[in-house]
Design a protein around this motif. Structure first.
Motif, short mmCIF file in Angstrom:
data_model
loop_
_atom_site.label_atom_id
_atom_site.label_comp_id
_atom_site.label_asym_id
_atom_site.label_seq_id
_atom_site.Cartn_x
_atom_site.Cartn_y
_atom_site.Cartn_z
N ARG A 32 73.90 48.52 26.45
CA ARG A 32 74.68 47.35 26.88
C ARG A 32 74.87 47.49 28.38
N VAL A 33 74.29 46.57 29.15
CA VAL A 33 74.21 46.70 30.60
C VAL A 33 74.93 45.54 31.29
N LEU A 34 75.74 45.88 32.29
CA LEU A 34 76.37 44.86 33.13
C LEU A 34 75.81 44.97 34.53
N LEU A 35 75.28 43.86 35.04
CA LEU A 35 74.86 43.76 36.43
C LEU A 35 75.99 43.08 37.20
N VAL A 36 76.35 43.65 38.34
CA VAL A 36 77.40 43.08 39.18
C VAL A 36 76.76 42.73 40.52
N ASP A 37 76.84 41.47 40.90
CA ASP A 37 76.30 41.05 42.18
C ASP A 37 77.39 41.19 43.24
N ALA A 38 77.39 42.33 43.94
CA ALA A 38 78.38 42.60 44.98
C ALA A 38 77.85 42.22 46.36
N ASP A 39 76.68 41.56 46.39
CA ASP A 39 76.17 41.03 47.66
C ASP A 39 76.72 39.61 47.80
N MET A 40 77.99 39.54 48.18
CA MET A 40 78.67 38.25 48.18
C MET A 40 78.28 37.36 49.36
N ARG A 41 77.56 37.92 50.33
CA ARG A 41 77.10 37.12 51.46
C ARG A 41 75.79 36.40 51.13
N LYS A 42 74.90 37.10 50.44
CA LYS A 42 73.61 36.50 50.04
C LYS A 42 73.33 36.84 48.58
N PRO A 43 74.09 36.27 47.67
CA PRO A 43 73.89 36.59 46.25
C PRO A 43 72.55 36.08 45.73
N ARG A 44 71.94 36.87 44.83
CA ARG A 44 70.64 36.47 44.28
C ARG A 44 70.56 36.61 42.76
N LEU A 45 71.37 37.47 42.19
CA LEU A 45 71.21 37.76 40.76
C LEU A 45 71.40 36.52 39.89
N HIS A 46 72.29 35.62 40.27
CA HIS A 46 72.47 34.41 39.46
C HIS A 46 71.22 33.54 39.47
N HIS A 47 70.48 33.54 40.60
CA HIS A 47 69.21 32.79 40.65
C HIS A 47 68.18 33.43 39.72
N ILE A 48 68.10 34.75 39.77
CA ILE A 48 67.11 35.47 38.96
C ILE A 48 67.30 35.18 37.48
N PHE A 49 68.56 35.12 37.03
CA PHE A 49 68.83 34.94 35.59
C PHE A 49 69.23 33.52 35.21
N GLY A 50 69.21 32.60 36.18
CA GLY A 50 69.51 31.20 35.88
C GLY A 50 70.93 30.98 35.39
N ILE A 51 71.88 31.65 36.03
CA ILE A 51 73.29 31.57 35.63
C ILE A 51 74.08 30.94 36.78
N PRO A 52 75.03 30.05 36.49
CA PRO A 52 75.83 29.45 37.57
C PRO A 52 76.61 30.51 38.33
N ASN A 53 76.86 30.23 39.60
CA ASN A 53 77.63 31.14 40.45
C ASN A 53 78.98 30.51 40.80
N ASP A 54 79.55 29.76 39.87
CA ASP A 54 80.80 29.05 40.12
C ASP A 54 82.00 29.99 40.18
#
Length: 195
Positions: A19-41
């Motif tokens: 069970r894996v959690l990815l945390v996008d802590a690159d708050m200036r240029k976030p990319r993980l939500h694009h990679i997985f097609g998830i909203p960044n709201d």
């Protein structure tokens, strides 16, 4: 390539039933939500500012389309990103995440250009360094490893990114000596002796 590396590592671990959690802590240029097609709201920045998670299927931590792989996006754009990472809420979030997930992987901005990676590295169990072939200079790499050593941050390993053996003489990798603003990391195998 650091976001690609963390995504692929997360996928590989999920495939072996972690069970894996990815945390996008690159708050200036976030990319993980694009990679997985998830909203960044809503995401990490909102959590650290105390904003409540929205209701619904994509509230807070989102399950990706890959079984066992979850994502906490970077969240709303904000001023003072680095100061958010100094909050006690980061350590609390990591503590809670460790109890719910087998592995928590955090994607940070480049280490030498912003303090974020060092701040998060101090809270993590270990870091994995990503270096870019022919763009990370030897000096940049040595500076990065020295800073992690000063912080007492354990370096688990390294990933050499963007290496093309066809473009290297005899397939050998060499450091570039340009003056790019890319992240630079260096990992020296632990031989049991201090250097």
């Amino acid at each position: 390539g650091k976001s690609t590396v963390v995504s692929n590592l997360g996928l590989a671990l999920a495939e072996i039933k972690q069970r894996v959690l990815l945390v996008d802590a690159d708050m200036r240029k976030p990319r993980l939500h694009h990679i997985f097609g998830i909203p960044n709201d809503w995401g990490l920045s909102d959590l650290l500012q105390g904003k409540p998670a929205p209701e619904g299927p994509n509230a807070g931590i989102c399950e990706t389309s890959y079984p066992g792989l979850y994502l906490l996006p970077a969240g709303s754009e904000t001023v003072g990103t680095a100061s958010l990472l100094y909050s006690a809420k980061v350590a609390e979030m990591l503590r809670e995440s460790r109890s719910e997930f087998d592995m928590v992987l955090i994607d940070t901005p480049p280490m030498l250009t912003m303090p974020d990676a060092r701040v998060v590295g101090r809270l993590a169990d270990a870091v994995i360094l990503v270096i870019r072939s022919k763009q990370t200079t030897r000096d940049m790499a040595q500076t990065a490893i020295q800073r992690f050593a000063e912080d007492g941050t354990r370096v688990l390993g390294t990933v050499l990114n963007d290496w093309d053996p066809k473009s290297s003489p005899n397939g050998y990798y060499g450091y570039g000596y340009g003056h790019k603003s890319h992240c630079g990391y260096y990992y020296q195998r632990d031989t049991g002796t201090e250097s």
